[in-house]
Design a protein around this motif. Structure first.
Motif, PDB file in Angstrom:
ATOM      1  N   ASP A 201      -1.771  -5.459   0.549  1.00 44.16           N
ATOM      2  CA  ASP A 201      -0.668  -4.504   0.720  1.00 44.16           C
ATOM      3  C   ASP A 201       0.200  -4.884   1.909  1.00 44.16           C
ATOM      4  OD1 ASP A 201      -1.740  -3.177  -1.398  1.00 44.16           O
ATOM      5  OD2 ASP A 201      -2.143  -1.300  -0.341  1.00 44.16           O
ATOM      6  N   ALA A 258       8.857  -4.163  -5.558  1.00 43.23           N
ATOM      7  CA  ALA A 258       8.664  -3.524  -6.859  1.00 43.23           C
ATOM      8  C   ALA A 258       7.240  -3.765  -7.363  1.00 43.23           C
ATOM      9  CB  ALA A 258       9.687  -4.052  -7.863  1.00 43.23           C
ATOM     10  N   LEU A 259       6.755  -4.994  -7.184  1.00 39.76           N
ATOM     11  CA  LEU A 259       5.374  -5.311  -7.576  1.00 39.76           C
ATOM     12  C   LEU A 259       4.383  -4.510  -6.740  1.00 39.76           C
ATOM     13  CD1 LEU A 259       5.662  -9.197  -8.039  1.00 39.76           C
ATOM     14  CD2 LEU A 259       5.440  -7.459  -9.828  1.00 39.76           C
ATOM     15  N   TYR A 260       4.704  -4.365  -5.434  1.00 39.46           N
ATOM     16  CA  TYR A 260       3.833  -3.544  -4.588  1.00 39.46           C
ATOM     17  C   TYR A 260       3.824  -2.099  -5.084  1.00 39.46           C
ATOM     18  CZ  TYR A 260       2.204  -0.454  -1.022  1.00 39.46           C
ATOM     19  OH  TYR A 260       1.534   0.556  -0.387  1.00 39.46           O
ATOM     20  N   GLY A 261       5.005  -1.590  -5.471  1.00 41.34           N
ATOM     21  CA  GLY A 261       5.088  -0.216  -5.957  1.00 41.34           C
ATOM     22  C   GLY A 261       4.181   0.021  -7.151  1.00 41.34           C
ATOM     23  N   ARG A 262       4.163  -0.924  -8.071  1.00 44.48           N
ATOM     24  CA  ARG A 262       3.282  -0.795  -9.243  1.00 44.48           C
ATOM     25  C   ARG A 262       1.820  -0.818  -8.815  1.00 44.48           C
ATOM     26  NH1 ARG A 262       4.938  -4.744 -14.063  1.00 44.48           N
ATOM     27  NH2 ARG A 262       3.191  -3.555 -14.947  1.00 44.48           N
ATOM     28  N   ARG A 263       1.496  -1.735  -7.910  1.00 49.17           N
ATOM     29  CA  ARG A 263       0.113  -1.850  -7.433  1.00 49.17           C
ATOM     30  C   ARG A 263      -0.310  -0.562  -6.709  1.00 49.17           C
ATOM     31  NH1 ARG A 263      -3.791  -5.395  -5.037  1.00 49.17           N
ATOM     32  NH2 ARG A 263      -4.425  -4.684  -2.976  1.00 49.17           N
ATOM     33  N   THR A 265       0.965   2.476  -6.990  1.00 49.34           N
ATOM     34  CA  THR A 265       0.902   3.614  -7.921  1.00 49.34           C
ATOM     35  C   THR A 265      -0.439   3.631  -8.642  1.00 49.34           C
ATOM     36  OG1 THR A 265       3.310   3.574  -8.246  1.00 49.34           O
ATOM     37  CG2 THR A 265       1.983   4.679  -9.927  1.00 49.34           C
ATOM     38  N   ARG A 266      -0.885   2.461  -9.075  1.00 48.75           N
ATOM     39  CA  ARG A 266      -2.200   2.387  -9.743  1.00 48.75           C
ATOM     40  C   ARG A 266      -3.318   2.762  -8.773  1.00 48.75           C
ATOM     41  NH1 ARG A 266       0.004  -2.485 -11.967  1.00 48.75           N
ATOM     42  NH2 ARG A 266      -1.200  -3.680 -10.446  1.00 48.75           N
ATOM     43  N   PRO A 278       3.369   5.800  -3.086  1.00 51.03           N
ATOM     44  CA  PRO A 278       4.682   5.977  -3.717  1.00 51.03           C
ATOM     45  C   PRO A 278       5.055   7.437  -3.929  1.00 51.03           C
ATOM     46  CG  PRO A 278       3.450   4.227  -4.805  1.00 51.03           C
ATOM     47  CD  PRO A 278       2.497   4.895  -3.851  1.00 51.03           C
TER      48      PRO A 278
END
Length: 545
Positions: A201, A258-263, A265-266, A278
């Motif tokens: 992160d 954006a990739l961090y945001g997806r990670r 969120t999961r 997020p």
């Protein structure tokens, strides 16, 4: 409540405000001390600019991490560790024998210390005060932050001119030691939240933010879309697909985030511990507060790019004289921040911010009228004071809006987001207004020369050729020297240099007018701010645990 008790109540915010002041002061001091640092360290202007850019990158890259560490370690402990690191960096900077040591001491060590201190300051205010007192405390911090940015040229100019730039950083070390020895015990010590940090992160957020800020900071030099003065590696210009590298660098940064945001969120959905949740950005008060802060910092960045250029380059004032001219802005910001924090108790945040933006815009329009060769210091001071009053009213509200949108368990993350928004806004303001200024100067100068029938055709062609990659902002004496070096006759030198200065004045006025327009556009964001007074049950919400 006795007067002694009242004094004691505001002691913690006084300690935190002192720390805030030296953090903000730092960059502005280095900016006005460039020439002295270059001479003292036997380096180049580009070398010192590299240090300034690197400092901004470290701050942007690790501010979110610093905020999260405050939650995990405890905010007072993070504040103390950050101050210790910052003080060590200041001492290294003060003793720097060369540019390499300056890069380590100032850009890296001080930058890392600041990323712990700045979010902790905001979190500690939230832990110490509530309701109306919290609104006043954040108003004080906002005013001090603005005053530090405005007073930096005066303090840096005076100390550098009278003594040495090194004294500023040595003094910062002494102040830090005083804060650690005396002030720290006056600050609240909320229990640490615990938890852990994912290095993945950290790497993703740091690289993403660093790429975005790097691209923005270099946009006025490399070009926003089309290349102007692109970077050169091993003799080869870096122009992917014939374009400036800026959109590619910024795009890479956005993609990483954006990739961090997806990670994240999961991870949050699985009750994990992402560096930044997020869902925080899903809180409307938080999101609107951050948007307004970014917008305000953009305006501030544009002002601090344009006005010192006018004073130091166009009028050829030294650093101390420049600081004196900017002083009314600083004094007005402090005063109006205190007033604004108290107004927010009676009037809604939205009302105070919108009033501040209108006052700020009026001040900026007055300043536009003062940018001319026939400089009137009194009119300029009036414009600066009015603009400072507006800025103080706006800034006094935003810390409370952002930090009151979350509960105590999330203030570290919120503080990291606020610090990130501040850095991003300043970078955007510098890049955007810098681009407007450079474009206006280049076009205006070329058009003036090309349309003057008294200038020979060969001179017009020479100017067109030499300015195809843009024109830099220089003083009239430097413009005259450049024209003389090009082999122009004395009459041609005077005519061309005067066209250059006329174009420079017009470009500066245009750039500052754009800043005023951006301030007015901020009204559309301000309409989404809380419609209740600060400290009310609705405004002082804690929406997310």
């Amino acid at each position: 409540m006795s007067s002694q008790a009242k004094i004691g109540k505001w002691t913690p915010v006084t300690v935190l405000a002192i720390a805030q002041f030296i953090m903000v002061l730092d960059t502005t001091v280095m900016n006005v001390s460039i020439s002295a640092v270059v001479e003292d360290l036997n380096t180049t202007v580009s070398g010192v600019q590299l240090a300034i850019t690197s400092y901004a990158l470290v701050m942007a890259a690790f501010m979110l991490t610093g905020g999260r560490l405050g939650d995990i370690l405890g905010r007072r402990r993070a504040f103390a560790i950050g101050l210790l690191i910052y003080g060590a960096g200041s001492l290294i900077t003060a003793l720097s024998p060369n540019l390499s040591v300056l890069l380590v001491g100032w850009s890296l060590v001080e930058g890392l210390g600041a990323t712990l201190v700045m979010p902790a300051i905001l979190s500690l205010v939230s832990a110490t005060y509530s309701g109306k007192d919290r609104a006043i405390a954040y108003g004080i911090l906002g005013g001090i932050a603005g005053a530090g940015a405005a007073a930096g040229p005066l303090i840096g100019g005076y100390v550098t001119t009278t003594f040495s730039w090194r004294y500023v950083f040595a003094a910062e070390t002494v102040i830090v030691l005083g804060l650690l020895a005396i002030g720290l015990r006056k600050v609240a010590n909320p229990a640490p939240k615990g938890g852990r940090i994912s290095l993945v992160d950290v790497a993703m957020t740091a690289s993403g933010m660093a790429a975005i800020v790097l691209g923005i900071l270099q946009a006025s030099r490399w070009g926003f879309i089309l290349p102007t003065s692109p970077p050169v590696v091993n003799g080869t210009e870096i122009t992917p697909l014939g374009l400036s590298p800026v959109p590619f660098i910024v795009g890479i940064g956005v993609l990483i985030l954006a990739l961090y945001g997806r990670r994240a969120t999961r991870s949050e959905a699985r009750d994990g511990q992402p560096l930044l949740r997020p869902s925080l950005l899903g809180i409307s008060q938080m999101r609107n507060g951050l948007s307004m802060l970014t917008s305000t910092q953009l305006v501030l960045g544009g002002m601090f790019f344009t006005l010192p250029l006018f004073l130091q380059v166009t009028l050829e004032k030294d650093a101390l004289q420049t600081g004196i001219e900017i002083l009314p802005l600083s004094l007005a910001m402090v005063a109006s921040s205190v007033v604004g924090s108290r107004l927010a108790i009676k009037y809604s945040t939205r009302t105070v911010v919108m009033a501040g933006l209108l006052v700020l815009s009026a001040g900026l329009l007055i300043l536009v009228g003062t940018i001319s060769p026939d400089f009137q210091s009194t009119e300029f001071s009036i414009g600066m004071a009015i603009a400072g009053t507006g800025l103080g009213l706006v800034i006094s509200q935003l810390g409370n809006v952002i930090m009151s949108s979350v509960d105590e368990n999330s203030t570290g993350e919120a503080g990291g987001l606020q610090g990130t928004a501040q850095n991003l806004g300043m970078a955007l303001g510098t890049a955007l207004i810098g681009g407007v200024l450079m474009a206006g100067l280049t076009t205006g100068f070329k058009d003036r020369v090309a349309s003057d029938p008294q200038i020979p055709a060969q001179v017009q062609q020479l100017v067109a050729s030499e300015t195809k990659d843009g024109v830099q902002v220089v003083s009239k004496s430097a413009a005259v020297a450049t024209a003389q070096a090009a082999g122009l006759t004395p009459t041609e030198v005077e005519t061309v240099s005067q066209h250059y200065m006329d174009a420079q004045i017009a470009a500066l006025r245009k750039a500052l007018a754009v800043v005023a327009m951006l301030a007015l556009l901020g009204l559309f964001i301000a309409k989404r701010l809380p419609a209740e007074p600060a400290g009310s049950a609705v405004n002082d919400q804690t929406s997310l645990g």
